[in-house]
Design a protein around this motif. Structure first.
Motif, PDB file in Angstrom:
ATOM      1  N   MET A   1       0.949  -1.358   0.051  1.00  0.00           N
ATOM      2  CA  MET A   1      -0.046   0.020  -0.047  1.00  0.00           C
ATOM      3  C   MET A   1       0.899   1.000   0.020  1.00  0.00           C
ATOM      4  N   ASN A   2       0.663   2.136  -1.037  1.00  0.00           N
ATOM      5  CA  ASN A   2       1.594   3.402  -1.110  1.00  0.00           C
ATOM      6  C   ASN A   2       0.906   4.551  -0.364  1.00  0.00           C
ATOM      7  N   THR A   3       1.268   5.103   0.681  1.00  0.00           N
ATOM      8  CA  THR A   3       0.547   6.016   1.387  1.00  0.00           C
ATOM      9  C   THR A   3       1.351   7.558   1.214  1.00  0.00           C
ATOM     10  N   GLY A   4       2.407   7.378   0.314  1.00  0.00           N
ATOM     11  CA  GLY A   4       2.801   8.913  -0.170  1.00  0.00           C
ATOM     12  C   GLY A   4       4.153   9.018   0.685  1.00  0.00           C
ATOM     13  N   LEU A   5       4.226   8.398   1.850  1.00  0.00           N
ATOM     14  CA  LEU A   5       5.428   8.585   3.030  1.00  0.00           C
ATOM     15  C   LEU A   5       6.160   7.362   3.223  1.00  0.00           C
ATOM     16  N   ASN A   6       7.419   7.516   2.711  1.00  0.00           N
ATOM     17  CA  ASN A   6       8.386   6.381   2.933  1.00  0.00           C
ATOM     18  C   ASN A   6       9.418   6.786   3.923  1.00  0.00           C
ATOM     19  N   LEU A   7       9.302   6.206   5.089  1.00  0.00           N
ATOM     20  CA  LEU A   7      10.321   6.915   6.091  1.00  0.00           C
ATOM     21  C   LEU A   7      11.620   6.372   6.049  1.00  0.00           C
ATOM     22  N   HIS A   8      11.853   5.363   5.050  1.00  0.00           N
ATOM     23  CA  HIS A   8      13.174   4.951   4.718  1.00  0.00           C
ATOM     24  C   HIS A   8      13.885   6.052   4.069  1.00  0.00           C
ATOM     25  N   LYS A   9      13.275   6.701   2.955  1.00  0.00           N
ATOM     26  CA  LYS A   9      13.946   7.570   2.057  1.00  0.00           C
ATOM     27  C   LYS A   9      14.074   8.880   2.814  1.00  0.00           C
ATOM     28  N   LEU A  10      13.775   9.189   3.666  1.00  0.00           N
ATOM     29  CA  LEU A  10      13.719  10.318   4.449  1.00  0.00           C
ATOM     30  C   LEU A  10      15.331  10.274   5.250  1.00  0.00           C
ATOM     31  N   ASP A  11      16.171  11.512   5.408  1.00  0.00           N
ATOM     32  CA  ASP A  11      17.558  11.256   6.044  1.00  0.00           C
ATOM     33  C   ASP A  11      17.111  11.284   7.676  1.00  0.00           C
ATOM     34  N   PRO A  12      18.261  10.875   8.234  1.00  0.00           N
ATOM     35  CA  PRO A  12      18.189  10.613   9.684  1.00  0.00           C
ATOM     36  C   PRO A  12      18.027  11.922  10.615  1.00  0.00           C
ATOM     37  N   LEU A  13      18.719  12.954  10.028  1.00  0.00           N
ATOM     38  CA  LEU A  13      18.348  14.363  10.999  1.00  0.00           C
ATOM     39  C   LEU A  13      16.848  14.750  10.917  1.00  0.00           C
ATOM     40  N   SER A  14      16.331  14.783   9.783  1.00  0.00           N
ATOM     41  CA  SER A  14      14.806  15.067   9.948  1.00  0.00           C
ATOM     42  C   SER A  14      13.736  14.035  10.854  1.00  0.00           C
ATOM     43  N   LYS A  15      14.288  12.714  10.691  1.00  0.00           N
ATOM     44  CA  LYS A  15      13.664  11.898  11.391  1.00  0.00           C
ATOM     45  C   LYS A  15      14.013  12.134  13.068  1.00  0.00           C
ATOM     46  N   LEU A  16      15.182  12.626  13.316  1.00  0.00           N
ATOM     47  CA  LEU A  16      15.660  12.597  14.622  1.00  0.00           C
ATOM     48  C   LEU A  16      14.858  14.072  15.359  1.00  0.00           C
ATOM     49  N   VAL A  17      14.758  14.937  14.373  1.00  0.00           N
ATOM     50  CA  VAL A  17      13.988  16.142  14.979  1.00  0.00           C
ATOM     51  C   VAL A  17      12.642  15.934  15.159  1.00  0.00           C
ATOM     52  N   ALA A  18      12.031  15.178  14.213  1.00  0.00           N
ATOM     53  CA  ALA A  18      10.646  14.607  14.468  1.00  0.00           C
ATOM     54  C   ALA A  18      10.432  13.709  15.751  1.00  0.00           C
ATOM     55  N   LEU A  19      11.226  12.904  15.849  1.00  0.00           N
ATOM     56  CA  LEU A  19      11.320  12.095  17.049  1.00  0.00           C
ATOM     57  C   LEU A  19      11.734  12.948  18.537  1.00  0.00           C
ATOM     58  N   PHE A  20      12.335  13.778  18.539  1.00  0.00           N
ATOM     59  CA  PHE A  20      12.584  15.018  19.555  1.00  0.00           C
ATOM     60  C   PHE A  20      11.277  15.497  19.840  1.00  0.00           C
ATOM     61  N   SER A  21      10.448  16.008  18.679  1.00  0.00           N
ATOM     62  CA  SER A  21       9.154  16.516  19.006  1.00  0.00           C
ATOM     63  C   SER A  21       8.329  15.571  19.515  1.00  0.00           C
ATOM     64  N   VAL A  22       8.211  14.596  19.180  1.00  0.00           N
ATOM     65  CA  VAL A  22       7.080  13.556  19.818  1.00  0.00           C
ATOM     66  C   VAL A  22       7.447  13.156  21.257  1.00  0.00           C
ATOM     67  N   ALA A  23       8.878  13.300  21.443  1.00  0.00           N
ATOM     68  CA  ALA A  23       9.384  13.354  23.029  1.00  0.00           C
ATOM     69  C   ALA A  23       8.939  14.376  23.717  1.00  0.00           C
ATOM     70  N   LEU A  24       9.032  15.472  23.243  1.00  0.00           N
ATOM     71  CA  LEU A  24       8.465  16.813  23.793  1.00  0.00           C
ATOM     72  C   LEU A  24       7.041  16.764  24.349  1.00  0.00           C
ATOM     73  N   LEU A  25       6.218  16.112  23.187  1.00  0.00           N
ATOM     74  CA  LEU A  25       4.883  16.162  23.359  1.00  0.00           C
ATOM     75  C   LEU A  25       4.447  15.155  24.382  1.00  0.00           C
ATOM     76  N   ALA A  26       5.089  14.021  24.289  1.00  0.00           N
ATOM     77  CA  ALA A  26       4.772  12.963  25.023  1.00  0.00           C
ATOM     78  C   ALA A  26       5.058  13.236  26.601  1.00  0.00           C
TER      79      ALA A  26
END
Length: 245
Positions: free
Chosen positions: A1-26
């Protein structure tokens, strides 16, 4: 199923910033409703963005249930408040249950977001972008990347060891004692294999002269695409706005 978002193709830094944002909200939210919505979003991202199957997700979430369930019970009965009386001198309130649920959901969100990052990030890309973009010492970054690489290997080796010992046992384990014995032997085998793997890696690094110089060059290059900048900016703005309410 193609959802238009493949996290494997994103760079590690952008995913790390998103992870940090999730941790802040949690960590900021202390009520179950927003944390439950966040957990639902992470489950969707894990399945359709990182490509983790539902069975694998259930297996990984099962580990955290072993810690979250006792935490929920202990928190619910230890938070003071007036409510239903379970036993003489022991009561539980709706506020205590709500707070305990928030604590448990927070643990699930933190754990699942880390699983998504590890699953969708190439350790070599992590080393390159952390050393080149953030200018972190490459020895430190390489150590973190080795942990990212070893965790899936150890998990796979643990499953193989468990299946092999069940076959050697000749029958299904009976009772808690036999199950505990098989689990202990599997953990010892995995731990011994991890030590052996670390020794081999350390010997290879020493033979190649790893760490002899203060800096190093990299053959591969990891670029931050426009989508990566959009995700970083969106994650930070969303976390900042949500923390204002």
């Amino acid at each position: 199923m193609n959802t238009g978002l493949n996290l494997h193709k994103l760079d590690p830094l952008s995913k790390l910033v998103a992870l940090f944002s999730v941790a802040l909200l949690a960590m900021y939210w202390d009520t179950p409703a927003p944390l439950l919505l966040l957990l639902t979003l992470l489950l969707v991202l894990a399945r359709y963005g990182a490509g983790i199957g539902w069975l694998k997700l259930l297996g990984r979430m099962g580990y955290i249930i072993l810690f979250a369930l006792p935490l929920f019970v202990i928190t619910a009965i230890s938070v003071p408040g007036e409510g239903a009386q379970l036993f003489p001198g022991l009561s539980i309130s709706a506020g205590a249950v709500s707070y305990a649920a928030a604590i448990s959901l927070r643990m699930f969100c933190m754990f699942l977001s880390s699983v998504i990052y590890i699953w969708s990030t190439d350790p070599q890309d992590f080393v390159v972008i952390m050393a080149n973009r953030l200018k972190l010492p490459y020895r430190l970054v390489y150590g973190v990347s080795m942990a990212l690489a070893f965790l899936p290997l150890l998990e796979k080796e643990g499953r193989i060891q468990a299946q092999a010992r069940k076959l050697r046992f000749g029958r299904a384990p009976r009772g808690l004692r036999e199950r505990a014995m098989l689990r202990r032997e599997s953990l010892v085998a995995v731990f011994s294999g991890a030590i052996r793997r670390v020794e081999q890696t350390a010997g290879a690094m020493e033979a190649k002269g790893f760490g002899a110089y203060s800096s190093r060059t990299y053959l591969r290059e990891v670029r931050i695409e426009r989508s990566g900048y959009v995700i970083m900016l969106t994650s930070l703005i969303f976390a900042s706005v949500m923390m204002m309410f």
